[in-house]
Design a protein around this motif. Structure first.
Motif, PDB file in Angstrom:
ATOM      1  N   LEU A  21      61.093  63.459  -4.273  1.00  0.00           N
ATOM      2  CA  LEU A  21      60.050  63.552  -5.290  1.00  0.00           C
ATOM      3  C   LEU A  21      60.558  64.092  -6.620  1.00  0.00           C
ATOM      4  CD1 LEU A  21      57.178  64.943  -3.066  1.00  0.00           C
ATOM      5  CD2 LEU A  21      57.565  62.585  -3.781  1.00  0.00           C
ATOM      6  N   SER A  22      61.743  64.694  -6.624  1.00  0.00           N
ATOM      7  CA  SER A  22      62.226  65.325  -7.859  1.00  0.00           C
ATOM      8  C   SER A  22      62.552  64.320  -8.948  1.00  0.00           C
ATOM      9  CB  SER A  22      63.443  66.200  -7.576  1.00  0.00           C
ATOM     10  OG  SER A  22      64.565  65.425  -7.228  1.00  0.00           O
ATOM     11  N   PHE A  23      63.080  63.163  -8.608  1.00  0.00           N
ATOM     12  CA  PHE A  23      63.407  62.203  -9.654  1.00  0.00           C
ATOM     13  C   PHE A  23      62.156  61.635 -10.310  1.00  0.00           C
ATOM     14  CE2 PHE A  23      64.077  57.763 -10.948  1.00  0.00           C
ATOM     15  CZ  PHE A  23      64.853  58.000 -12.061  1.00  0.00           C
ATOM     16  N   PRO A  24      61.288  60.984  -9.536  1.00  0.00           N
ATOM     17  CA  PRO A  24      60.129  60.391 -10.224  1.00  0.00           C
ATOM     18  C   PRO A  24      59.167  61.429 -10.786  1.00  0.00           C
ATOM     19  CG  PRO A  24      60.023  59.974  -7.866  1.00  0.00           C
ATOM     20  CD  PRO A  24      61.318  60.657  -8.126  1.00  0.00           C
ATOM     21  N   ALA A  25      58.952  62.494 -10.062  1.00  0.00           N
ATOM     22  CA  ALA A  25      57.951  63.461 -10.515  1.00  0.00           C
ATOM     23  C   ALA A  25      58.472  64.325 -11.663  1.00  0.00           C
ATOM     24  CB  ALA A  25      57.522  64.344  -9.349  1.00  0.00           C
ATOM     25  N   LEU A  26      59.638  64.903 -11.478  1.00  0.00           N
ATOM     26  CA  LEU A  26      60.132  65.848 -12.482  1.00  0.00           C
ATOM     27  C   LEU A  26      60.743  65.176 -13.702  1.00  0.00           C
ATOM     28  CD1 LEU A  26      61.778  68.582 -10.226  1.00  0.00           C
ATOM     29  CD2 LEU A  26      59.529  68.598 -11.300  1.00  0.00           C
ATOM     30  N   LEU A  27      61.668  64.280 -13.469  1.00  0.00           N
ATOM     31  CA  LEU A  27      62.393  63.711 -14.606  1.00  0.00           C
ATOM     32  C   LEU A  27      61.531  62.772 -15.447  1.00  0.00           C
ATOM     33  CD1 LEU A  27      65.937  63.129 -13.119  1.00  0.00           C
ATOM     34  CD2 LEU A  27      65.137  64.970 -14.582  1.00  0.00           C
ATOM     35  N   ILE A  28      60.735  61.970 -14.811  1.00  0.00           N
ATOM     36  CA  ILE A  28      59.865  61.080 -15.585  1.00  0.00           C
ATOM     37  C   ILE A  28      58.802  61.896 -16.305  1.00  0.00           C
ATOM     38  CG2 ILE A  28      58.183  59.205 -15.413  1.00  0.00           C
ATOM     39  CD1 ILE A  28      59.962  58.041 -13.184  1.00  0.00           C
ATOM     40  N   PHE A  78      72.444  58.175   2.199  1.00  0.00           N
ATOM     41  CA  PHE A  78      72.890  58.378   0.824  1.00  0.00           C
ATOM     42  C   PHE A  78      72.152  57.427  -0.111  1.00  0.00           C
ATOM     43  CE2 PHE A  78      75.606  57.352  -2.788  1.00  0.00           C
ATOM     44  CZ  PHE A  78      75.790  58.632  -3.319  1.00  0.00           C
ATOM     45  N   VAL A  79      72.051  56.165   0.283  1.00  0.00           N
ATOM     46  CA  VAL A  79      71.342  55.181  -0.539  1.00  0.00           C
ATOM     47  C   VAL A  79      69.864  55.554  -0.665  1.00  0.00           C
ATOM     48  CG1 VAL A  79      70.579  52.762  -0.631  1.00  0.00           C
ATOM     49  CG2 VAL A  79      72.956  53.300  -0.108  1.00  0.00           C
ATOM     50  N   LEU A  80      69.279  56.028   0.418  1.00  0.00           N
ATOM     51  CA  LEU A  80      67.877  56.456   0.361  1.00  0.00           C
ATOM     52  C   LEU A  80      67.694  57.631  -0.600  1.00  0.00           C
ATOM     53  CD1 LEU A  80      66.783  56.202   4.106  1.00  0.00           C
ATOM     54  CD2 LEU A  80      66.103  54.725   2.211  1.00  0.00           C
ATOM     55  N   ALA A  81      68.704  58.483  -0.708  1.00  0.00           N
ATOM     56  CA  ALA A  81      68.606  59.615  -1.635  1.00  0.00           C
ATOM     57  C   ALA A  81      68.690  59.159  -3.083  1.00  0.00           C
ATOM     58  CB  ALA A  81      69.709  60.623  -1.348  1.00  0.00           C
ATOM     59  N   VAL A  82      69.372  58.068  -3.329  1.00  0.00           N
ATOM     60  CA  VAL A  82      69.531  57.570  -4.695  1.00  0.00           C
ATOM     61  C   VAL A  82      68.279  56.815  -5.157  1.00  0.00           C
ATOM     62  CG1 VAL A  82      70.896  56.019  -6.146  1.00  0.00           C
ATOM     63  CG2 VAL A  82      72.045  57.494  -4.502  1.00  0.00           C
ATOM     64  N   LEU A  83      67.606  56.154  -4.233  1.00  0.00           N
ATOM     65  CA  LEU A  83      66.395  55.394  -4.574  1.00  0.00           C
ATOM     66  C   LEU A  83      65.211  56.333  -4.786  1.00  0.00           C
ATOM     67  CD1 LEU A  83      66.629  52.551  -1.915  1.00  0.00           C
ATOM     68  CD2 LEU A  83      67.172  52.391  -4.340  1.00  0.00           C
ATOM     69  N   PRO A  84      64.411  56.093  -5.820  1.00  0.00           N
ATOM     70  CA  PRO A  84      63.200  56.897  -5.980  1.00  0.00           C
ATOM     71  C   PRO A  84      62.286  56.733  -4.759  1.00  0.00           C
ATOM     72  CG  PRO A  84      63.641  55.652  -7.973  1.00  0.00           C
ATOM     73  CD  PRO A  84      64.603  55.158  -6.925  1.00  0.00           C
ATOM     74  N   PHE A  85      61.808  57.816  -4.237  1.00  0.00           N
ATOM     75  CA  PHE A  85      60.965  57.887  -3.042  1.00  0.00           C
ATOM     76  C   PHE A  85      61.675  57.434  -1.770  1.00  0.00           C
ATOM     77  CE2 PHE A  85      57.858  57.113  -6.540  1.00  0.00           C
ATOM     78  CZ  PHE A  85      57.242  58.350  -6.502  1.00  0.00           C
ATOM     79  N   GLY A  86      62.964  57.153  -1.825  1.00  0.00           N
ATOM     80  CA  GLY A  86      63.707  56.734  -0.635  1.00  0.00           C
ATOM     81  C   GLY A  86      63.818  57.834   0.394  1.00  0.00           C
ATOM     82  N   GLY A  87      63.878  59.067  -0.065  1.00  0.00           N
ATOM     83  CA  GLY A  87      63.957  60.193   0.856  1.00  0.00           C
ATOM     84  C   GLY A  87      62.732  60.348   1.728  1.00  0.00           C
TER      85      GLY A  87
END
Length: 115
Positions: A21-28, A78-87
């Motif tokens: 959630l940190s990429f889409p929520a925080l950075l955007i 690893f790929v799931l961690a790079v994709l937004p919401f992949g985690g």
């Protein structure tokens, strides 16, 4: 599954959701906020995202060693961690693996064997 492996899987689960959630929520959110106002939170939120990502990679390495995962499975996470919401999808897989490991461990303790 021993307790150390189960603990490592649980820790990876604890990190995977905030990292996802940190990429889409925080950075955007930080980018949008900096464009519409004078508040620039991109750098601190980016650092927070980076710390969560590095913590995720550390926990992934621990699980790789403890659970003896294949390179293919580690690459998937690893790929799931790079994709937004992949985690979030990775957390679903980890939850299933953790539950199955606990069930198998209890069955071994009770002396039940697979037919």
């Amino acid at each position: 599954m021993d307790i150390k492996t189960a603990t490592a899987l649980h820790r990876l689960r604890l990190v995977s959701v905030p990292e996802a959630l940190s990429f889409p929520a925080l950075l955007i959110f930080g980018s949008l906020l900096s464009r519409i106002s004078d508040i620039d939170l991109v750098m601190p939120l980016g650092v927070l995202h980076a710390v969560l990502f590095l913590l995720y990679l550390l926990m992934l390495a621990v699980v790789w060693i403890r659970a003896k995962w294949s390179v293919k499975k580690v690459a998937l996470f690893f790929v799931l961690a790079v994709l937004p919401f992949g985690g979030l999808y990775g957390d679903k897989i980890l939850k299933r693996d953790e539950r199955d490991g606990v069930i198998a461990s209890r069955a071994r303790k009770a002396g039940v064997t697979a037919a």
